[in-house]
Design a protein around this motif. Structure first.
Motif, PDB file in Angstrom:
ATOM      1  N   GLU A  73       0.817  -1.200   0.000  1.00 51.50           N
ATOM      2  CA  GLU A  73       0.000   0.000   0.000  1.00 51.50           C
ATOM      3  C   GLU A  73       0.863   1.267   0.000  1.00 51.50           C
ATOM      4  OE1 GLU A  73      -3.667   0.943   2.853  1.00 51.50           O
ATOM      5  OE2 GLU A  73      -3.545  -1.067   1.989  1.00 51.50           O
ATOM      6  N   GLU A  74       1.893   1.227   0.848  1.00 56.19           N
ATOM      7  CA  GLU A  74       2.765   2.394   0.953  1.00 56.19           C
ATOM      8  C   GLU A  74       3.911   2.376  -0.054  1.00 56.19           C
ATOM      9  OE1 GLU A  74       2.984   2.797   5.706  1.00 56.19           O
ATOM     10  OE2 GLU A  74       3.107   0.786   4.859  1.00 56.19           O
ATOM     11  N   GLY A  75       4.163   1.199  -0.645  1.00 56.11           N
ATOM     12  CA  GLY A  75       5.265   1.110  -1.601  1.00 56.11           C
ATOM     13  C   GLY A  75       6.629   1.236  -0.954  1.00 56.11           C
ATOM     14  N   VAL A  76       6.739   0.685   0.260  1.00 58.96           N
ATOM     15  CA  VAL A  76       8.036   0.740   0.940  1.00 58.96           C
ATOM     16  C   VAL A  76       8.449  -0.657   1.409  1.00 58.96           C
ATOM     17  CG1 VAL A  76       7.584   3.077   1.792  1.00 58.96           C
ATOM     18  CG2 VAL A  76       7.134   1.139   3.269  1.00 58.96           C
ATOM     19  N   VAL A  77       9.749  -0.841   1.583  1.00 64.76           N
ATOM     20  CA  VAL A  77      10.268  -2.080   2.143  1.00 64.76           C
ATOM     21  C   VAL A  77      10.355  -1.884   3.643  1.00 64.76           C
ATOM     22  CG1 VAL A  77      12.137  -3.754   2.087  1.00 64.76           C
ATOM     23  CG2 VAL A  77      11.697  -2.347   0.089  1.00 64.76           C
TER      24      VAL A  77
ATOM     25  N   SER B 164      19.593   0.210   3.848  1.00 65.71           N
ATOM     26  CA  SER B 164      19.432   1.639   3.550  1.00 65.71           C
ATOM     27  C   SER B 164      18.115   1.937   2.824  1.00 65.71           C
ATOM     28  CB  SER B 164      20.610   2.157   2.729  1.00 65.71           C
ATOM     29  OG  SER B 164      20.617   1.577   1.451  1.00 65.71           O
ATOM     30  N   LEU B 165      17.481   0.885   2.277  1.00 67.86           N
ATOM     31  CA  LEU B 165      16.210   1.117   1.563  1.00 67.86           C
ATOM     32  C   LEU B 165      14.997   0.944   2.479  1.00 67.86           C
ATOM     33  CD1 LEU B 165      16.631  -0.567  -1.941  1.00 67.86           C
ATOM     34  CD2 LEU B 165      16.748   1.852  -1.373  1.00 67.86           C
ATOM     35  N   GLU B 166      15.244   0.510   3.719  1.00 67.16           N
ATOM     36  CA  GLU B 166      14.123   0.276   4.631  1.00 67.16           C
ATOM     37  C   GLU B 166      13.367   1.560   4.955  1.00 67.16           C
ATOM     38  OE1 GLU B 166      15.414  -1.844   8.125  1.00 67.16           O
ATOM     39  OE2 GLU B 166      15.933  -3.627   6.978  1.00 67.16           O
ATOM     40  N   ASP B 167      12.048   1.451   4.956  1.00 63.13           N
ATOM     41  CA  ASP B 167      11.153   2.553   5.308  1.00 63.13           C
ATOM     42  C   ASP B 167      11.296   3.784   4.420  1.00 63.13           C
ATOM     43  OD1 ASP B 167      10.022   1.046   7.346  1.00 63.13           O
ATOM     44  OD2 ASP B 167      11.587   1.656   8.757  1.00 63.13           O
ATOM     45  N   PHE B 168      11.860   3.592   3.257  1.00 59.36           N
ATOM     46  CA  PHE B 168      12.033   4.681   2.291  1.00 59.36           C
ATOM     47  C   PHE B 168      10.986   4.497   1.184  1.00 59.36           C
ATOM     48  CE2 PHE B 168      14.104   6.059  -1.712  1.00 59.36           C
ATOM     49  CZ  PHE B 168      14.318   7.390  -1.396  1.00 59.36           C
ATOM     50  N   PRO B 169      10.324   5.574   0.761  1.00 58.27           N
ATOM     51  CA  PRO B 169       9.261   5.423  -0.257  1.00 58.27           C
ATOM     52  C   PRO B 169       9.804   5.104  -1.652  1.00 58.27           C
ATOM     53  CG  PRO B 169       9.563   7.732   0.285  1.00 58.27           C
ATOM     54  CD  PRO B 169      10.474   6.973   1.198  1.00 58.27           C
TER      55      PRO B 169
END
Ligand code: ZN
Length: 302
Positions: A77-81, A89-94
């Motif tokens: 839904e949010e398009g985040v990992v 480094s990609l965690e919680d990043f849109p």
């Protein structure tokens, strides 16, 4: 004009983007190394450049959509990992929205194993069935479930995390917070860990396999133990889904002859429906390409 889609697979060591047509023919492929050490911006730029290169080459007309596949728990839904051991480094990043903005196009984000299941269903080992479950055996274990031709995503997109189902109640601790997860007992990493305990030093799963081939009994026991854990998981999955086909992928399936007998025996012992139906357990066909094809299929799967 050929209708095509762009898929991008952000793997552990490399990044691949491809233009693939509706029939599953790869029209153009771009590969690059994944520069994790360079940080998030570099990874994002690499992804945008790879997709742009493919799109420029094929032309924007005919482009059905863009699918991007990354490892880890994904909130669709949010398009985040939410959780990603390989690329913290990609965690919680849109990721989805940032890619979409920079590409000026809609992007669909998906977990790598879910995409691999979709790829196998589309043009791989699962093309003749409507229901299948895929387990990817690698550093960790990923899972993908196709039900009635559609990917099972769950309410947040986190379904199919089959590497984290418990196979040993008080087994080894896992990064997810649980103990005895399937991936701690049956992944390539687990095989190395078991080998280390038996005094083999830092042997890779491939080296343990070579020892098993050479007749080393302890190496064979490692695969038997791994097969047992897989069989326990398989029995649960068969009981839950009654799918006609279960696929295994990843480099470890090269050792099929050493773990499959224990796996199938365990599944037979633990699942009535496995014992009494024609349920197939097979090697996946697309290998490392499954995620890339699955990524490209995402726009059509919607
Ligand atoms: Zn776990």
């Amino acid at each position: 004009m050929t209708e095509y889609s762009i898929g991008l697979d952000l793997g552990g060591t490399n990044l691949r983007a491809a233009a693939i047509d509706r029939e599953g023919k790869m029209l153009h492929l771009v590969t690059g190394r994944t520069q994790y050490s360079e940080g998030r911006d570099a990874i994002m730029t690499d992804m945008v450049e790879a997709i742009t290169t493919v799109r420029d080459r094929q032309g924007a007309t005919g482009l059905a959509g863009i699918g991007v596949v990354v490892p880890g728990f994904i909130s669709l839904e949010e398009g985040v990992v939410r959780n990603c051991n390989n690329i913290p480094s990609l965690e919680d990043f849109p990721i989805r929205d940032q890619l979409s903005q920079r590409l000026n196009a809609a992007v669909i984000l998906e977990n790598d194993a879910n995409a691999a299941a979709l790829g196998e269903k589309w043009i791989g080992a699962g093309r003749d069935v409507n229901d299948l479950v895929l387990l990817t055996l690698g550093t960790g274990i990923g899972g993908g479930i196709i039900c009635d031709g559609k990917m099972v995503r769950g309410f947040m997109g986190m379904a199919g995390e089959l590497g984290h189902i418990t196979v040993v109640p008080n087994g080894l601790p896992c990064g997810c917070g649980n103990r005895g997860c399937l991936e701690k007992h049956a992944s390539a990493t687990a095989i190395s860990a078991m080998a280390r305990l038996l005094g083999y030093g830092d042997a890779t799963a491939k080296q343990v396999h070579e020892r098993a081939v050479a007749g080393d009994e302890r190496a064979r026991e490692i695969f038997a133990s791994m097969g047992e854990s897989l069989g326990i998981a398989l029995a649960m999955l068969v009981n839950a889904f009654n799918a006609p086909l279960y696929l295994l992928s990843g480099g470890v399936i090269g050792a099929w002859d050493f773990f499959a007998p224990a796996m199938l025996a365990e599944a037979r012992r633990r699942s009535f429906s496995f014992r009494t139906t024609n349920t197939r357990v097979e090697k996946a066909k697309l290998g490392g390409e499954a995620g890339l094809f699955g990524a490209a299929y995402l726009p059509w799967a919607k």
